[in-house]
Design a protein around this motif. Structure first.
Motif, PDB file in Angstrom:
ATOM      1  N   CYS A 192     -10.453   6.942 -19.034  1.00 14.62           N
ATOM      2  CA  CYS A 192     -11.472   6.768 -18.452  1.00 14.62           C
ATOM      3  C   CYS A 192     -12.166   6.293 -17.113  1.00 14.62           C
ATOM      4  CB  CYS A 192     -12.054   5.724 -19.532  1.00 14.62           C
ATOM      5  SG  CYS A 192     -14.123   5.110 -19.239  1.00 14.62           S
ATOM      6  N   LYS A 193     -11.019   4.755 -16.645  1.00 13.38           N
ATOM      7  CA  LYS A 193     -10.935   4.534 -15.377  1.00 13.38           C
ATOM      8  C   LYS A 193      -9.293   4.632 -14.510  1.00 13.38           C
ATOM      9  CE  LYS A 193     -13.105  -0.529 -16.163  1.00 13.38           C
ATOM     10  NZ  LYS A 193     -14.071  -0.225 -14.912  1.00 13.38           N
ATOM     11  N   ARG A 194      -9.797   5.215 -13.609  1.00 12.68           N
ATOM     12  CA  ARG A 194      -7.889   5.489 -12.574  1.00 12.68           C
ATOM     13  C   ARG A 194      -7.136   4.785 -13.611  1.00 12.68           C
ATOM     14  NH1 ARG A 194      -6.953   8.478  -8.318  1.00 12.68           N
ATOM     15  NH2 ARG A 194      -4.886   7.929  -7.693  1.00 12.68           N
ATOM     16  N   ARG A 222     -11.791  -8.867 -14.392  1.00  8.08           N
ATOM     17  CA  ARG A 222     -13.145  -7.878 -14.912  1.00  8.08           C
ATOM     18  C   ARG A 222     -12.462  -7.785 -16.307  1.00  8.08           C
ATOM     19  NH1 ARG A 222     -18.956  -6.245 -12.455  1.00  8.08           N
ATOM     20  NH2 ARG A 222     -17.402  -4.587 -11.446  1.00  8.08           N
ATOM     21  N   THR A 223     -12.366  -6.713 -16.041  1.00  8.36           N
ATOM     22  CA  THR A 223     -11.704  -5.357 -17.000  1.00  8.36           C
ATOM     23  C   THR A 223     -10.162  -5.525 -17.165  1.00  8.36           C
ATOM     24  OG1 THR A 223     -13.499  -4.288 -16.695  1.00  8.36           O
ATOM     25  CG2 THR A 223     -12.734  -3.176 -17.913  1.00  8.36           C
ATOM     26  N   PRO A 224      -9.478  -5.059 -18.175  1.00  3.13           N
ATOM     27  CA  PRO A 224      -8.133  -4.960 -17.895  1.00  3.13           C
ATOM     28  C   PRO A 224      -8.287  -3.817 -17.738  1.00  3.13           C
ATOM     29  CG  PRO A 224      -8.095  -5.811 -20.105  1.00  3.13           C
ATOM     30  CD  PRO A 224      -9.661  -6.089 -19.490  1.00  3.13           C
ATOM     31  N   CYS A 259       0.888  -1.780   0.188  1.00  2.00           N
ATOM     32  CA  CYS A 259       0.132  -0.066  -0.321  1.00  2.00           C
ATOM     33  C   CYS A 259       1.262   1.361   0.218  1.00  2.00           C
ATOM     34  CB  CYS A 259      -0.897  -0.206   1.637  1.00  2.00           C
ATOM     35  SG  CYS A 259      -2.114   1.183   1.372  1.00  2.00           S
ATOM     36  N   ALA A 260       0.839   2.173  -1.378  1.00  3.06           N
ATOM     37  CA  ALA A 260       1.122   4.031  -1.307  1.00  3.06           C
ATOM     38  C   ALA A 260       0.746   4.434  -1.388  1.00  3.06           C
ATOM     39  CB  ALA A 260       2.862   2.941  -1.723  1.00  3.06           C
ATOM     40  N   CYS A 261       0.953   5.192  -2.146  1.00  2.00           N
ATOM     41  CA  CYS A 261       0.410   6.926  -2.917  1.00  2.00           C
ATOM     42  C   CYS A 261       0.559   6.638  -4.154  1.00  2.00           C
ATOM     43  CB  CYS A 261       0.604   8.120  -2.000  1.00  2.00           C
ATOM     44  SG  CYS A 261      -0.185   9.400  -2.728  1.00  2.00           S
ATOM     45  N   ASP A 262      -0.787   6.672  -5.237  1.00  2.00           N
ATOM     46  CA  ASP A 262       0.223   6.963  -6.111  1.00  2.00           C
ATOM     47  C   ASP A 262       0.179   8.459  -6.898  1.00  2.00           C
ATOM     48  OD1 ASP A 262      -2.540   7.120  -6.588  1.00  2.00           O
ATOM     49  OD2 ASP A 262      -3.097   5.764  -7.346  1.00  2.00           O
ATOM     50  N   VAL A 263      -0.161   9.230  -5.811  1.00  2.00           N
ATOM     51  CA  VAL A 263       0.513  10.543  -5.914  1.00  2.00           C
ATOM     52  C   VAL A 263       1.793  10.800  -5.198  1.00  2.00           C
ATOM     53  CG1 VAL A 263      -0.255  13.374  -6.220  1.00  2.00           C
ATOM     54  CG2 VAL A 263      -1.679  11.251  -6.464  1.00  2.00           C
ATOM     55  N   ALA A 268      -6.630   0.036  -8.223  1.00  2.00           N
ATOM     56  CA  ALA A 268      -5.360   0.414  -7.947  1.00  2.00           C
ATOM     57  C   ALA A 268      -5.096  -0.082  -6.247  1.00  2.00           C
ATOM     58  CB  ALA A 268      -6.240   2.248  -7.388  1.00  2.00           C
ATOM     59  N   SER A 269      -6.096  -1.221  -5.632  1.00  2.00           N
ATOM     60  CA  SER A 269      -5.668  -1.674  -4.740  1.00  2.00           C
ATOM     61  C   SER A 269      -4.649  -3.074  -5.012  1.00  2.00           C
ATOM     62  CB  SER A 269      -6.427  -1.944  -3.799  1.00  2.00           C
ATOM     63  OG  SER A 269      -7.011  -1.002  -3.443  1.00  2.00           O
ATOM     64  N   ALA A 270      -5.869  -3.539  -5.934  1.00  2.00           N
ATOM     65  CA  ALA A 270      -5.211  -4.654  -6.686  1.00  2.00           C
ATOM     66  C   ALA A 270      -3.940  -4.836  -7.190  1.00  2.00           C
ATOM     67  CB  ALA A 270      -5.909  -5.613  -7.853  1.00  2.00           C
TER      68      ALA A 270
END
Ligand code: NAP
Length: 487
Positions: A289-291, A205-207, A52-56, A184-186
């Motif tokens: 469209c997605k993060r 489900r969705t790449p 777990c880390a920040c992606d910003v 983002a978590s996975a």
């Protein structure tokens, strides 16, 4: 006698602690911070999954008024962010105002007394003003798969990783594990547990679009420079700010994203040699469209022999594991639900009741609205931090939180001039929501060809601010004419 406070801040995450600091800085001491758990930190306390880390970038994902020259990495890990929040809580003198273990069970507006009545796990409380710092990503969402209750192994949500002695990944050492979801978590969990587990089945489900994070450590010399010459860290922050704001051109003009897509696909090709796996990982919607996911180690982890990317979908759970839609049983010891959060149906909305006794959930019906993402008509004297349409897909949430705090302080000055209740004018709020709707049209979030949690059940973007943070900072000023102010 029921205790009365001037301001009740609910939640001690970035929003709640930030609000408390800004109040103290302006000399307001009549407030409490009510926090349900036993520590400050909010999502950065709750989410402690491996990796777990920040992606910003940390220099931008921190308060502008509390820079941290000690960040060890560009993208700091969760323990460091939590430590930062604990430290600013102490350094700015917020700690004495925080009541830990105090769960707010209900908040109702009493129109006769013109104040909020709060039911908490530590007894009732009344408050003139409520600042909700309850966060947008606090209600874990686990899909109701058939047979979910039959599974005999361990199963938990990414945001509810059980406490362990030592590193969190040790919890699944040697086990057959499923991670469900590829958000983002996975993508942070997978590379961190892959070396530990016997077998990892990743249910996709969705790449998603993935680009390199390019994380790096800050050297001792750099840290000393940030400490001795704070403007150097400010310059870095400004550079990061401008870069992220510039990326908005693509988010607002999806055609531009095709260029980035070519680079992202090149990255995918460079990381994944197996053509079948490559095809499975190729997104089928516009970039952004997605993060957008940032990772240097997600794709490499998927090539390891103990990892299988399952695209067939989940049919049902059985005592031994998951049966996919092709009828294959994946035998499992542990399932990790990395399936996101109830964003447009936040849990707290059920417990906050406005002037008519209606709850926020009843009012919103899964499609939240608030004026400037902060105040709601019919819910006087309440400020929702990270409220509807304050989310971001392109830069740091701290920028929005700080802008909302300035708006709240503007309203507070109005209280000091004699206002007793303030709420947005319903017509102004409706016009604002319509403006957001128009502003979001044609952006990659609404026209990018994906289903994302940014869109609510009506298909409306009720989550993201569709323009620059600069525009929000300019807009989020308290203008008396936009509100119904009663003295
Ligand atoms: P998420 O982005 O909502 O991802 C949920 C994942 O679960 C998606 O891959 C989704 O698939 C899948 N899923 C949901 N329901 C499913 C179902 N019924 N069957 C199969 N798959 C299902 O959740 P998240 O990864 O926890 O991230 C949520 C947000 O938290 C992020 O967007 C980000 O804002 C924040 N976050 C931030 C950081 C950070 O570094 N700052 C880290 C983690 C999270 P679909 O794509 O098909 O819907």
């Amino acid at each position: 006698m029921t205790e009365h406070v001037h301001i009740a801040i609910v939640g001690a995450g970035f929003s709640g602690i930030g609000a408390a600091i800004r109040l103290l800085q302006r000399g307001t001491h009549e407030f409490v911070v009510l926090e349900r758990s036993e520590d400050v930190g909010g999502v950065w306390r709750e989410n402690r999954y491996p990796g777990c880390a920040c992606d910003v970038e940390s220099p931008l994902y921190s308060f502008s008024f509390a820079p941290n020259p000690g960040w060890t990495r560009m993208f700091s890990p969760q323990p460091e962010i939590l430590e930062y929040l604990r430290r600013v809580t102490d350094e700015f003198g917020v700690r004495p105002y925080v009541r830990l273990g105090c769960l707010v069970e209900e908040a109702s507006w009493d129109d006769d007394a013109r104040r909020w009545q709060l039911q908490t796990s530590q007894g009732p409380l009344t408050a003139d003003i409520v600042i909700s710092g309850m966060g947008a990503l606090t209600g874990p969402s686990v899909p109701a798969f058939r047979g979910i209750e039959k599974f005999q192994g361990k199963a938990f949500h990414s945001a509810e990783w059980p406490h362990t002695q030592g590193r969190p990944e040790q919890l699944v050492r040697g086990q057959r594990v499923a991670v469900v979801g590829t958000g983002a978590s996975a993508i942070q969990i997978v590379p961190n547990i892959q070396p530990e587990v016997a077998r990892l089945s990743l249910f996709q489900r969705t790449p998603a679009w993935v680009i390199p994070r390019r994380d790096r450590a800050f050297g001792k010399l750099e840290q000393r420079m940030f400490e001795a010459l704070p403007f150097t860290q400010q310059l870095l922050r400004m550079g990061l700010y401008c870069r992220h704001e510039a990326s908005l051109v693509g988010f607002r003009n999806p055609a531009v994203m095709r260029i980035i897509e070519r680079l992202a696909l090149r990255y995918l090709d460079s990381q994944i040699a197996d053509p079948k796996l490559r095809a499975q990982l190729r997104p089928n919607f516009r970039f952004g469209c997605k993060r957008v996911l940032l990772s240097d180690d997600y794709y490499p982890a998927l090539t390891k022999p103990n990892v299988e990317l399952v695209g067939a979908g989940i049919r049902e759970l059985v005592p031994d594991g998951i049966i996919d839609n092709e009828g294959r049983l994946h035998e499992l010891d542990t399932i990790i639900w990395a399936t996101g959060f109830e964003v447009t149906d936040p849990p707290f909305a059920k417990y906050v009741r406005g002037r008519d006794g209606q709850s926020l959930a009843e009012l919103w019906r899964g499609s939240p609205q608030a004026y400037l993402g902060t105040m709601v008509a019919g819910f006087p004297n309440m400020f929702l931090m990270t409220g509807p349409n304050t989310g971001l897909g392109h830069t740091s949430m701290l920028l929005m939180i700080e802008a909302q705090l300035e708006l709240m302080l503007g309203a507070l000055a109005e209280f000091e001039r004699g206002a007793v209740t303030i709420e947005p004018d319903a017509a102004t709020q409706a016009r604002y929501v319509a403006e957001l709707e128009r502003g979001g049209r044609g952006t990659v979030w609404t026209a990018g060809g994906c289903a994302s949690w940014y869109l609510d059940r009506t298909g409306r973007n009720s989550t993201l601010w569709p323009w620059s943070t600069y525009r929000f900072m300019r807009r989020a000023k308290f203008e008396r004419d936009d509100y119904l102010v009663a003295t």
